[in-house]
Design an enzyme around this catalytic site. Structure first.
Site, PDB file in Angstrom:
ATOM      1  N   GLY A  11       0.829  -1.207   0.000  1.00 30.17           N
ATOM      2  CA  GLY A  11       0.000   0.000   0.000  1.00 30.17           C
ATOM      3  C   GLY A  11       0.857   1.248   0.000  1.00 30.17           C
ATOM      4  O   GLY A  11       2.092   1.193  -0.028  1.00 30.17           O
ATOM      5  N   PHE A  12       0.180   2.361   0.058  1.00 24.27           N
ATOM      6  CA  PHE A  12       0.845   3.669   0.014  1.00 24.27           C
ATOM      7  C   PHE A  12       1.845   3.812   1.170  1.00 24.27           C
ATOM      8  O   PHE A  12       3.049   4.000   0.956  1.00 24.27           O
ATOM      9  CB  PHE A  12      -0.267   4.726   0.020  1.00 24.27           C
ATOM     10  CG  PHE A  12       0.088   6.056   0.601  1.00 24.27           C
ATOM     11  CD1 PHE A  12       1.185   6.770   0.130  1.00 24.27           C
ATOM     12  CD2 PHE A  12      -0.687   6.604   1.621  1.00 24.27           C
ATOM     13  CE1 PHE A  12       1.494   8.021   0.667  1.00 24.27           C
ATOM     14  CE2 PHE A  12      -0.390   7.845   2.150  1.00 24.27           C
ATOM     15  CZ  PHE A  12       0.716   8.544   1.683  1.00 24.27           C
ATOM     16  N   ILE A  13       1.393   3.674   2.393  1.00 21.32           N
ATOM     17  CA  ILE A  13       2.301   3.873   3.533  1.00 21.32           C
ATOM     18  C   ILE A  13       3.236   2.673   3.688  1.00 21.32           C
ATOM     19  O   ILE A  13       4.440   2.826   3.915  1.00 21.32           O
ATOM     20  CB  ILE A  13       1.498   4.113   4.835  1.00 21.32           C
ATOM     21  CG1 ILE A  13       0.623   5.366   4.682  1.00 21.32           C
ATOM     22  CG2 ILE A  13       2.441   4.250   6.034  1.00 21.32           C
ATOM     23  CD1 ILE A  13      -0.345   5.613   5.821  1.00 21.32           C
ATOM     24  N   ASP A  32       0.411  -8.885   1.365  1.00 22.11           N
ATOM     25  CA  ASP A  32      -0.584  -7.948   0.853  1.00 22.11           C
ATOM     26  C   ASP A  32      -1.474  -8.701  -0.132  1.00 22.11           C
ATOM     27  O   ASP A  32      -0.969  -9.482  -0.941  1.00 22.11           O
ATOM     28  CB  ASP A  32       0.125  -6.762   0.149  1.00 22.11           C
ATOM     29  CG  ASP A  32      -0.789  -5.561  -0.018  1.00 22.11           C
ATOM     30  OD1 ASP A  32      -1.863  -5.715  -0.629  1.00 22.11           O
ATOM     31  OD2 ASP A  32      -0.436  -4.480   0.457  1.00 22.11           O
ATOM     32  N   GLY A  37      -3.723  -2.218  -2.116  1.00 27.23           N
ATOM     33  CA  GLY A  37      -2.292  -2.074  -2.397  1.00 27.23           C
ATOM     34  C   GLY A  37      -2.022  -2.373  -3.857  1.00 27.23           C
ATOM     35  O   GLY A  37      -2.858  -2.975  -4.536  1.00 27.23           O
ATOM     36  N   LEU A  77      -0.413  -2.947   8.907  1.00 23.62           N
ATOM     37  CA  LEU A  77      -1.066  -1.840   8.203  1.00 23.62           C
ATOM     38  C   LEU A  77      -2.285  -2.297   7.409  1.00 23.62           C
ATOM     39  O   LEU A  77      -3.133  -1.484   7.055  1.00 23.62           O
ATOM     40  CB  LEU A  77      -0.074  -1.202   7.221  1.00 23.62           C
ATOM     41  CG  LEU A  77       0.939  -0.209   7.783  1.00 23.62           C
ATOM     42  CD1 LEU A  77       2.138  -0.129   6.862  1.00 23.62           C
ATOM     43  CD2 LEU A  77       0.320   1.159   7.958  1.00 23.62           C
ATOM     44  N   TYR A 150     -15.929   2.070  10.819  1.00 26.80           N
ATOM     45  CA  TYR A 150     -14.470   2.104  10.652  1.00 26.80           C
ATOM     46  C   TYR A 150     -13.814   2.438  11.984  1.00 26.80           C
ATOM     47  O   TYR A 150     -12.911   1.743  12.449  1.00 26.80           O
ATOM     48  CB  TYR A 150     -14.120   3.148   9.586  1.00 26.80           C
ATOM     49  CG  TYR A 150     -12.648   3.293   9.298  1.00 26.80           C
ATOM     50  CD1 TYR A 150     -11.856   2.174   9.047  1.00 26.80           C
ATOM     51  CD2 TYR A 150     -12.055   4.551   9.270  1.00 26.80           C
ATOM     52  CE1 TYR A 150     -10.502   2.318   8.773  1.00 26.80           C
ATOM     53  CE2 TYR A 150     -10.712   4.704   8.993  1.00 26.80           C
ATOM     54  CZ  TYR A 150      -9.941   3.581   8.744  1.00 26.80           C
ATOM     55  OH  TYR A 150      -8.613   3.733   8.482  1.00 26.80           O
ATOM     56  N   LYS A 154     -11.547  -0.072  14.364  1.00 25.68           N
ATOM     57  CA  LYS A 154     -10.184   0.274  14.750  1.00 25.68           C
ATOM     58  C   LYS A 154     -10.045   0.371  16.269  1.00 25.68           C
ATOM     59  O   LYS A 154      -8.983   0.097  16.824  1.00 25.68           O
ATOM     60  CB  LYS A 154      -9.761   1.587  14.082  1.00 25.68           C
ATOM     61  CG  LYS A 154      -9.431   1.400  12.616  1.00 25.68           C
ATOM     62  CD  LYS A 154      -8.192   0.533  12.480  1.00 25.68           C
ATOM     63  CE  LYS A 154      -7.718   0.390  11.065  1.00 25.68           C
ATOM     64  NZ  LYS A 154      -6.477  -0.396  10.992  1.00 25.68           N
TER      65      LYS A 154
END
Ligand code: UDP
Length: 329
Positions: A11-13, A32, A37, A77, A150, A154
């Site tokens: 993914g991005f991060i 992943d 991603g 993540l 969401y 979390k």
């Protein structure tokens, strides 16, 4: 040298984090399922001798067990991410976020891995006591509004992580990311900066949801990565939640104007009502500023990049890779 497993590492991060760990000589494995991603995010790492990659769902216990058995640290993540995706696919959000984290913690316990759990500023819900401190009370909306699933999912992740720490002494570090931006973030899941920049590049109207007076703080991914690596290393980090984000606040309308100016675009600014942008009855957060004194005290961390630098990096990335059109589909 440590062995790091990054869930959601394509993914991005995650991909930026993989680069950072590799750069300092760690071994990095990524799991992943490529749902949000993208392989292109890590394609340049696949020839690196210390890098490994498994395409699998984190709930695939066989793959996860094997990777966890070789890891010292797991940075978790992998999650359903982005308000748009969360509103459109609430079942997916809840199950991936809760069951995925449970699977990661179970595997980590077997091999006594240190675990970093990625949480979100969404857990502050409708909090109005700006800036948000980790120990603040939280107020979420009702279960009839998908958006809050969401935050709730979390929060369960955080509870579960802290429970593993208290009950089993597993070193778990939950951290709450505030708005994070940078190259490789796609606009496809609704994130505002890649969308605004893509709209500006294409000279299309920049879509401001609501009246644009809602405010956010945007942190560059390189700064976030520095904080996460610091939290992964620090022996005193486990057992507490940490806010990670920028404190430079801007309204979304000002952001639209800033993007327009920096990109030299002739786009107009178009206001879109929330119920058209998301779903009827959608509730947005007005302001969202982190108190970062806890992570600052532990690591001496604070963001380095300004909003203008962040915007220019995103602009360069989108133009170089010719991504604007794909971000808005
Ligand atoms: N937003 C907007 N136009 C867009 C996308 C998002 O005005 O095209 C707004 C959104 O309603 C929110 C803010 O920008 O107030 C940040 O949205 P994002 O999805 O990036 O992150 P959030 O803070 O909602 O998690």
């Amino acid at each position: 040298m440590a062995s790091i497993l990054i869930t959601g590492g394509a993914g991005f991060i995650g991909s930026h984090l993989a680069e950072a760990f590799l750069a300092r000589g760690d071994q990095v494995a990524v799991i992943d399922d490529l749902s949000t991603g993208r392989f292109e995010n890590i394609a340049h790492l696949t020839n690196h001798p210390a890098f490994r990659f498994a395409i699998a769902d984190i709930r695939d216990r066989i793959v996860l067990d094997r990777l966890a058995s070789e890891a010292d640290v797991i940075v978790h993540l992998a999650a359903a991410v982005g308000v748009k995706l969360v509103v459109e696919k609430p079942v997916h959000t809840i199950t991936v976020n809760v069951m995925g984290t449970e699977a990661v913690l179970e595997a980590a316990l077997r091999y006594r891995c240190r675990v970093l759990i990625t949480s979100t500023s969404e857990v502050y819900g409708k909090g109005i006591g700006v800036p948000f401190r980790e120990e603040d009370d939280v107020v979420l909306g009702p279960t009839s509004k998908s958006r809050w699933s969401y935050a709730a999912s979390k929060m369960v992740d955080e509870f579960l992580g802290l429970a593993y720490w208290r009950e089993y002494g597993l070193p778990v570090v939950p951290f709450r990311l505030f708005n994070t931006v940078g190259p490789r973030q796609t606009g496809r899941y609704g994130m505002v900066i890649p969308r605004f920049v893509a709209q500006a590049v294409l000279q299309r109207p920049i879509t401001v949801y609501g009246d644009g007076s809602q405010q956010r703080c945007f942190c560059d991914v390189s700064d976030v990565v520095r904080a996460v690596v610091g939290l992964a290393d620090h022996l005193d980090a486990p057992g507490q939640v940490y806010n990670v984000g920028s404190q430079e606040e801007i309204s979304i309308l000002d952001l639209a104007e800033r993007v327009k100016h920096l990109t030299g675009s002739s786009s107009t600014i178009q206001f879109v009502p929330y119920d058209q942008a998301y779903a009827p009855g959608f509730e947005d957060m007005r302001r969202r500023v982190p108190d970062i004194s806890r992570v600052q005290a532990l690591l001496g961390w604070q963001p380095r990049l300004s909003l203008d630098e962040i915007l220019l990096n995103v602009y360069q990335y989108i133009v170089e890779k010719d991504l604007a059109a794909t971000f808005l589909t």
